[in-house]
Design a protein around this motif. Structure first.
Motif, PDB file in Angstrom:
ATOM      1  N   UNK A 106       0.828  -1.204   0.000  1.00  0.00           N
ATOM      2  CA  UNK A 106       0.000   0.000   0.000  1.00  0.00           C
ATOM      3  C   UNK A 106       0.863   1.255   0.000  1.00  0.00           C
ATOM      4  N   UNK A 107       1.922   1.294   0.798  1.00  0.00           N
ATOM      5  CA  UNK A 107       2.801   2.462   0.800  1.00  0.00           C
ATOM      6  C   UNK A 107       3.493   2.627  -0.547  1.00  0.00           C
ATOM      7  N   UNK A 108       3.788   1.532  -1.209  1.00  0.00           N
ATOM      8  CA  UNK A 108       4.340   1.557  -2.575  1.00  0.00           C
ATOM      9  C   UNK A 108       3.363   2.255  -3.525  1.00  0.00           C
ATOM     10  N   UNK A 109       2.081   1.911  -3.426  1.00  0.00           N
ATOM     11  CA  UNK A 109       1.062   2.596  -4.227  1.00  0.00           C
ATOM     12  C   UNK A 109       1.037   4.085  -3.893  1.00  0.00           C
ATOM     13  N   UNK A 110       0.967   4.390  -2.589  1.00  0.00           N
ATOM     14  CA  UNK A 110       0.820   5.773  -2.142  1.00  0.00           C
ATOM     15  C   UNK A 110       1.992   6.630  -2.594  1.00  0.00           C
ATOM     16  N   UNK A 111       3.191   6.058  -2.629  1.00  0.00           N
ATOM     17  CA  UNK A 111       4.377   6.797  -3.068  1.00  0.00           C
ATOM     18  C   UNK A 111       4.414   6.984  -4.584  1.00  0.00           C
ATOM     19  N   UNK A 112       3.495   6.352  -5.296  1.00  0.00           N
ATOM     20  CA  UNK A 112       3.463   6.480  -6.757  1.00  0.00           C
ATOM     21  C   UNK A 112       4.503   5.624  -7.438  1.00  0.00           C
ATOM     22  N   UNK A 113       5.062   4.659  -6.732  1.00  0.00           N
ATOM     23  CA  UNK A 113       6.121   3.809  -7.281  1.00  0.00           C
ATOM     24  C   UNK A 113       5.515   2.686  -8.122  1.00  0.00           C
ATOM     25  N   UNK A 114       6.223   2.280  -9.156  1.00  0.00           N
ATOM     26  CA  UNK A 114       5.762   1.163  -9.990  1.00  0.00           C
ATOM     27  C   UNK A 114       6.862   0.136 -10.210  1.00  0.00           C
ATOM     28  N   UNK A 115       7.992   0.301  -9.514  1.00  0.00           N
ATOM     29  CA  UNK A 115       9.115  -0.615  -9.668  1.00  0.00           C
ATOM     30  C   UNK A 115       9.200  -1.521  -8.442  1.00  0.00           C
TER      31      UNK A 115
END
Length: 313
Positions: free
Chosen positions: A59-68
């Protein structure tokens, strides 16, 4: 979590047998809704252990806008590995053993399974240690984080949907437009996996924030427990950011399905009794955009043991 079990039972008994993209086969039912009162406990499934740390880092990966997946690998999260791995083994630079249909073959062939593990290990190390490799093969395209934080406009500009919806909740709480969409038809072909959880909407009433998710496709055994917990957590985080209490999480599912190779696992889970729901602890002095996995903890989670099942890729 009784309503989750009731949905599993319904699909087992009344679901339609259907083919699917992965070649695995499913039992499927269309159009279901579950409601979770977040004041009554955090809705993390207790009839099998669900790895909460993976839900948090994703979820934090999504929130940070990361896709890698590099961020995920750094936090020992392997949820998305197979989709990135597929991109590598189908590329012109891959020169290892044939990995065609690696997901299904690794379930049936022990010798192949060992080769697959070896190649996956090589892949993970390359993503973590080789920036050029990570940029090419670790990126999953315009998946959730990109759409939430950097939706492409036709004029070349972008929209930070998540930041805008938080601002809208703070300044216009009664608006009916607190919506974030991950389904961008133009970008679907560039995604490793088109979004399953496609759109969510927030609602403010009586000092509480509620969230409704529309999920076009839901893997009931493996995926849905993650999705329930992830969006319940998102509701808590946005509520904290906006000075509100969490209200309800409403989960609306289009194609709710059980994979044919998960039937035994589902039947095992349905025999187990429910346990008391855990509670959530979040660091209060950080913005939602600055949180790290160690800032979010689950308390008093005492589930039944985990039940393993293969992921359909």
């Amino acid at each position: 979590m009784k309503q989750y079990h009731e949905l599993l039972e319904h699909v087992l008994k009344s679901g339609t047998e259907k083919s699917d993209r992965t070649g695995t086969g499913t039992f499927s039912s269309f159009g279901h809704q579950m409601r979770f009162n977040l004041q009554e406990g955090f809705p993390l499934v207790t009839t099998k252990k669900v790895p909460f740390k993976l839900i948090v880092s994703e979820l934090l990966w999504f929130i940070k806008g990361d896709t890698n997946i590099k961020y995920l690998l750094k936090h020992n999260n392997h949820i998305w590995d197979e989709w990135a791995f597929k991109k590598w083994v189908e590329s012109d630079v891959y020169n290892g053993p044939d990995m065609t249909d690696f997901g299904l073959r690794s379930l049936k062939d022990e010798e192949f399974k060992e080769m697959y593990k070896e190649q996956m290990n090589i892949f993970q190390k390359n993503v973590l240690n080789d920036e050029q490799f990570a940029n090419r093969f670790g990126d999953l395209g315009s998946v959730y984080g990109k759409q939430w934080r950097e939706w492409n406009k036709s004029n070349g500009e972008t929209i930070d949907q998540l930041r805008e919806v938080i601002s809208s909740i703070k300044h216009s709480p009664d608006s009916r437009r607190h919506i974030v969409s991950a389904w961008n038809p133009e970008d679907v072909p560039t995604m490793a996996l088109p979004p399953c959880h496609t759109l969510f909407q927030f609602y403010v009433a009586n000092g509480k924030l509620s969230c409704q998710l529309y999920q076009r496709s839901g893997d009931l055994f493996l995926g849905i427990p993650f999705n329930i917990a992830s969006y319940a957590l998102l509701t808590h985080l946005v509520a904290n950011e906006c000075g509100l209490e969490p209200g309800e999480f409403i989960h609306t599912i289009g194609d709710a399905h059980i994979y044919s190779n998960h039937i035994d696992q589902v039947q095992t889970q349905l025999k187990r009794d429910f346990k008391k729901l855990p509670s959530l602890s979040i660091t209060d002095d950080k913005s939602i955009f600055d949180l790290e996995p160690e800032d979010i903890k689950i308390k008093n989670y005492n589930p039944h043991p985990a039940i393993k099942a293969p992921v359909a890729v």
